[in-house]
Write an enzyme that holds these catalytic residues in place. Structure first.
Site, PDB file in Angstrom:
ATOM      1  N   SER A 178       1.433  -6.489 -10.583  1.00 28.69           N
ATOM      2  CA  SER A 178       2.526  -6.471 -11.553  1.00 28.69           C
ATOM      3  C   SER A 178       1.969  -6.746 -12.955  1.00 28.69           C
ATOM      4  CB  SER A 178       3.594  -7.483 -11.129  1.00 28.69           C
ATOM      5  OG  SER A 178       4.780  -7.268 -11.841  1.00 28.69           O
TER       6      SER A 178
ATOM      7  N   ASP B 161      12.512  12.167   5.361  1.00 27.38           N
ATOM      8  CA  ASP B 161      11.701  11.246   6.180  1.00 27.38           C
ATOM      9  C   ASP B 161      10.709  12.008   7.054  1.00 27.38           C
ATOM     10  OD1 ASP B 161      10.642   9.072   7.455  1.00 27.38           O
ATOM     11  OD2 ASP B 161      12.482   8.467   8.495  1.00 27.38           O
TER      12      ASP B 161
ATOM     13  N   ASP C  80       6.535  14.059   6.431  1.00 30.98           N
ATOM     14  CA  ASP C  80       5.162  13.635   6.727  1.00 30.98           C
ATOM     15  C   ASP C  80       4.851  13.732   8.226  1.00 30.98           C
ATOM     16  OD1 ASP C  80       6.545  11.455   7.804  1.00 30.98           O
ATOM     17  OD2 ASP C  80       6.179  10.175   6.065  1.00 30.98           O
TER      18      ASP C  80
ATOM     19  N   ASP D  33      10.340   7.728  10.591  1.00 31.53           N
ATOM     20  CA  ASP D  33      10.131   6.294  10.821  1.00 31.53           C
ATOM     21  C   ASP D  33      10.659   5.429   9.684  1.00 31.53           C
ATOM     22  OD1 ASP D  33       8.349   7.027   8.890  1.00 31.53           O
ATOM     23  OD2 ASP D  33       6.600   6.073   9.797  1.00 31.53           O
TER      24      ASP D  33
ATOM     25  N   ILE E  29       9.907   5.682   6.593  1.00 25.39           N
ATOM     26  CA  ILE E  29       8.886   5.480   5.561  1.00 25.39           C
ATOM     27  C   ILE E  29       8.443   6.851   5.051  1.00 25.39           C
ATOM     28  CG2 ILE E  29       6.563   4.585   5.085  1.00 25.39           C
ATOM     29  CD1 ILE E  29       6.995   2.697   7.543  1.00 25.39           C
TER      30      ILE E  29
ATOM     31  N   ASP F  42       8.237   0.863  -4.778  1.00 24.82           N
ATOM     32  CA  ASP F  42       8.322  -0.198  -5.794  1.00 24.82           C
ATOM     33  C   ASP F  42       9.604  -0.031  -6.596  1.00 24.82           C
ATOM     34  OD1 ASP F  42       8.018  -1.846  -8.086  1.00 24.82           O
ATOM     35  OD2 ASP F  42       5.841  -1.784  -7.854  1.00 24.82           O
TER      36      ASP F  42
ATOM     37  N   HIS G 176       7.837  -3.912  -4.611  1.00 24.53           N
ATOM     38  CA  HIS G 176       7.009  -4.412  -5.704  1.00 24.53           C
ATOM     39  C   HIS G 176       6.054  -5.510  -5.216  1.00 24.53           C
ATOM     40  CE1 HIS G 176       5.748  -4.905  -9.749  1.00 24.53           C
ATOM     41  NE2 HIS G 176       6.121  -6.160  -9.797  1.00 24.53           N
TER      42      HIS G 176
END
Ligand SMILES: *[C@@H]1O[C@H](CO)[C@@H](O)[C@H](O)[C@H]1NC(C)=O
Ligand SMILES: *[C@@H]1O[C@H](CO)[C@@H](O)[C@H](O)[C@H]1NC(C)=O
Ligand SMILES: *[C@@H]1O[C@H](CO)[C@@H](O)[C@H](O)[C@H]1NC(C)=O
Ligand SMILES: *[C@@H]1O[C@H](CO)[C@@H](O)[C@H](O)[C@H]1NC(C)=O
Ligand SMILES: *[C@@H]1O[C@H](CO)[C@@H](O)[C@H](O)[C@H]1NC(C)=O
Ligand SMILES: *[C@@H]1O[C@H](CO)[C@@H](O)[C@H](O)[C@H]1NC(C)=O
Ligand SMILES: *[C@@H]1O[C@H](CO)[C@@H](O)[C@H](O)[C@H]1NC(C)=O
Ligand SMILES: *[C@@H]1O[C@H](CO)[C@@H](O)[C@H](O)[C@H]1NC(C)=O
Length: 540
Positions: free
Chosen positions: A200, A269, A272, A276, A278, A411, A451
């Site tokens: 950060s 989703d 990729d 999942d 992510i 983030d 983040h």
């Protein structure tokens, strides 16, 4: 006694008093060595009174709030129990004018010969004890500072240019110069290598060092950096203004954002190869907004009006100032976390404080004043080059420095796209291919991490903050940067670990290798994505 002026020591002129080992050293316990060291310390050629010279045996617990540190620092200060025997040295160093830096150097009894500096977070003038404790647990002599002021507010910069300068770069610089000197005096030996870890604001501090003070570190870990500072702050204003308040037609509430996230996952989703929750490459998600519109989905819960859809699309679009991109816009896949950031105190507070205390130094400024003119004013001021977007890294490269840059793709505060822009700009400035940059600069876009910490992905990376996934360089960024600097064992991937309920004692839920940019993860396995071997890094 304080050093009266930074010029006597801060620019490489620091000369430490020779402290030869006595001819017939008396055996001395580590604890008495520590306390007597406190009364013999010199900085430059000056004797220097420390504020703390304390032996802390392993398993000690310190309460820095009770010791008198600013109460707003409590969240940043939380120090885990100390894991090794160490000598804690605290002191206050005057920089210039009103500027002064409070720093602590923790010197482990079992020293690994290396030096480490930790960074800071947000506007916080708070020593990050967790990261210092993390460093000493591996044997590094580790320094951290209060970034030149006490407490979490930027109010300390109001009409205080030297305090602001400390925040932008000089507190870190001072901590490193003084910390290295203390380390040398304590062990009677130079540190073999010097490292940095931060996220950060700490990521920005790491980049500031690589860009402007390349001699400070041999190895840098820069996470989720607050680089492109003026663009970031401008974007907060632009977004909060575009959204309005919770009674505006442009506003999206929690249900709207949850619906957007659900639709994003439905559309993106699987891109990729694994469904999942992510997104391995947020850049690939090009959301078709139509299914979200109330007019097309029969007023489904969380549906968007046309005007809400326009605001939403603005959040994910680049932010231009005078025709130039100054912020990438947000990425998809973590819309509910983004909502929490928009309604939470951080973005709003950073915007308010930066403009009122620093840009205008006028307390009448509020978010309601915001316009693009303010962004122009912030760029024109750019105090001490807080922008931290210099893209010629040849000095750092030529000194043999290595930098591991990483950014969570989920983030919610500082969008990953700004790190992408920085990498691309360095490439362009240095006329370099990714393979050429790999020699000294490697960049990792980490899927599913918010983040610095948290999120659905495999996000424990050894990035500081107390918990590491393991000590193997593949699992631990701090161990990796050492292996890269000292053995040339550069990271090809960064393995992240997800613990059950994010609690290490409950065991590992899954691990995943995060690919070195520009390669991206593709799933070709037959499971649900939690099998690490099912993923391959593919360069497109
Ligand atoms: C250190 O503190 C002692 C005791 O308070 C004082 O006598 C001495 O002058 C101080 N030394 C310096 C270098 O400030
Ligand atoms: C630390 O000290 C403060 C102030 O004395 C106290 O309020 C707080 O509960 C203490 N924290 C812990 C973890 O003991
Ligand atoms: C910051 O806090 C320390 C105590 O932790 C105190 O000695 C110092 O005076 C404070 N500095 C300012 C500028 O308030
Ligand atoms: C503690 O920090 C807050 C927020 O930065 C600040 O307003 C306050 O003045 C500080 N307190 C002291 C005693 O320095
Ligand atoms: C809308 O914002 C106001 C002022 O911030 C707040 O008091 C209120 O609770 C919010 N309403 C909803 C429904 O979130
Ligand atoms: C902010 O807006 C208010 C109300 O319009 C005005 O009085 C004030 O001067 C503005 N402040 C700045 C710094 O522009
Ligand atoms: C990159 O190439 C340009 C044009 O050939 C040149 O002006 C510039 O100095 C080069 N930059 C670096 C860092 O080598
Ligand atoms: C994914 O598959 C693994 C191995 O079969 C299993 O242990 C785990 O519970 C599954 N996770 C989910 C979320 O379905």
């Amino acid at each position: 006694m304080y050093i009266s002026s930074v010029s006597t020591w801060a620019f490489g002129l620091l000369v430490s008093t020779a402290h030869g080992t006595p001819a017939h050293p008396k055996p001395q316990s580590f604890s008495s060595k520590c306390t007597s060291f406190g009364s013999s310390l010199h900085i430059g050629s000056h004797p220097f009174n420390v504020t703390i010279a304390q032996y802390l045996p392993a398993a000690s617990v310190i309460n820095t709030t009770a010791e008198g540190s600013n109460v707003t620092c409590a969240g940043y200060n939380d120090a885990p129990p100390i894991s090794v025997n160490l000598c804690r040295i605290g002191l206050t160093v005057k920089t210039e004018g009103e500027g002064e830096v409070i720093l602590e150097t923790w010197l482990p009894e079992e020293w690994n010969g290396r030096f480490l500096s930790a960074g800071n977070g947000g506007f916080a003038g708070c020593i990050q004890y967790q990261d210092i404790a993390y460093g000493v647990s591996y044997g590094f002599a580790t320094v951290g500072t209060n970034n030149g002021h006490n407490g979490t507010s930027a109010g300390a910069f109001f009409h205080q240019p030297e305090v602001l300068r400390d925040f932008v770069w000089r507190a870190l610089y001072t901590g490193v110069e003084v910390g290295k000197d203390i380390t040398k005096q304590f062990y009677h030996k130079e540190s073999c290598k010097s490292y940095y870890i931060g996220c950060s604001t700490g990521g920005r501090q790491g980049w500031k060092a690589a860009q402007a003070y390349p001699e400070l570190f041999d190895g840098i870990i820069a996470g989720a950096p607050a680089i492109a500072w003026n663009g970031q702050l401008g974007w907060f204003g632009e977004m909060l203004t575009s959204l309005g308040t919770n009674t505006s037609a442009t506003w999206l509430d929690a249900a709207n954002w949850a619906a957007v996230q659900e639709e994003v996952m439905a559309q993106c989703d699987g891109l990729d190869g694994a469904v999942d929750g992510i997104l391995e490459d947020t850049r690939k998600c090009r959301l078709d907004v139509t299914p979200l519109l109330c007019s097309s989905n029969g007023d489904k819960e969380g549906c968007l009006s046309q005007i809400q859809a326009e605001t939403m699309e603005k959040v994910f679009s680049p932010f231009l100032v005078d025709g130039e991109v100054q912020h990438s816009g947000a990425s998809h896949g973590y819309e509910s976390a983004l909502y929490e950031a928009f309604v939470g105190p951080l973005l709003e507070g950073w915007l308010q404080e930066w403009y009122a205390y620093v840009v205008y130094q006028d307390l009448s400024w509020t978010r309601a004043n915001f316009s693009i003119d303010d962004v122009h004013a912030a760029f024109a001021l750019n105090p001490y080059n807080v922008q931290t977007f210099d893209t010629d890294l040849s000095a750092f490269r030529d000194l043999g420095g290595k930098i591991l840059h990483w950014h969570g793709q989920a983030d919610q505060l500082l969008a990953v796209g700004n790190s992408d822009r920085y990498y691309d700009s360095v490439k362009a400035t240095m006329n370099a291919t990714s393979t050429e940059l790999d020699e000294f600069y490697r960049y990792f876009r980490i899927s599913g991490i918010n983040h610095c910490f948290g999120g659905p992905g495999a996000g424990m990376l050894g990035q500081g903050g107390g918990v590491a996934a393991g000590n193997d360089p593949d699992d631990n960024m701090l161990m990796r940067i050492v292996a890269w600097v000292e053995e040339g064992a550069a990271p090809e991937f960064v393995r992240g670990t997800k613990f059950v309920n994010d609690t290490p004692s409950l065991g590992v839920e899954f691990t995943r290798r995060h690919c070195k940019h520009p390669a991206v993860n593709v799933y070709t396995g037959t499971g649900n994505g939690t099998d690490e071997a099912g993923w391959t890094c593919v360069e497109e």
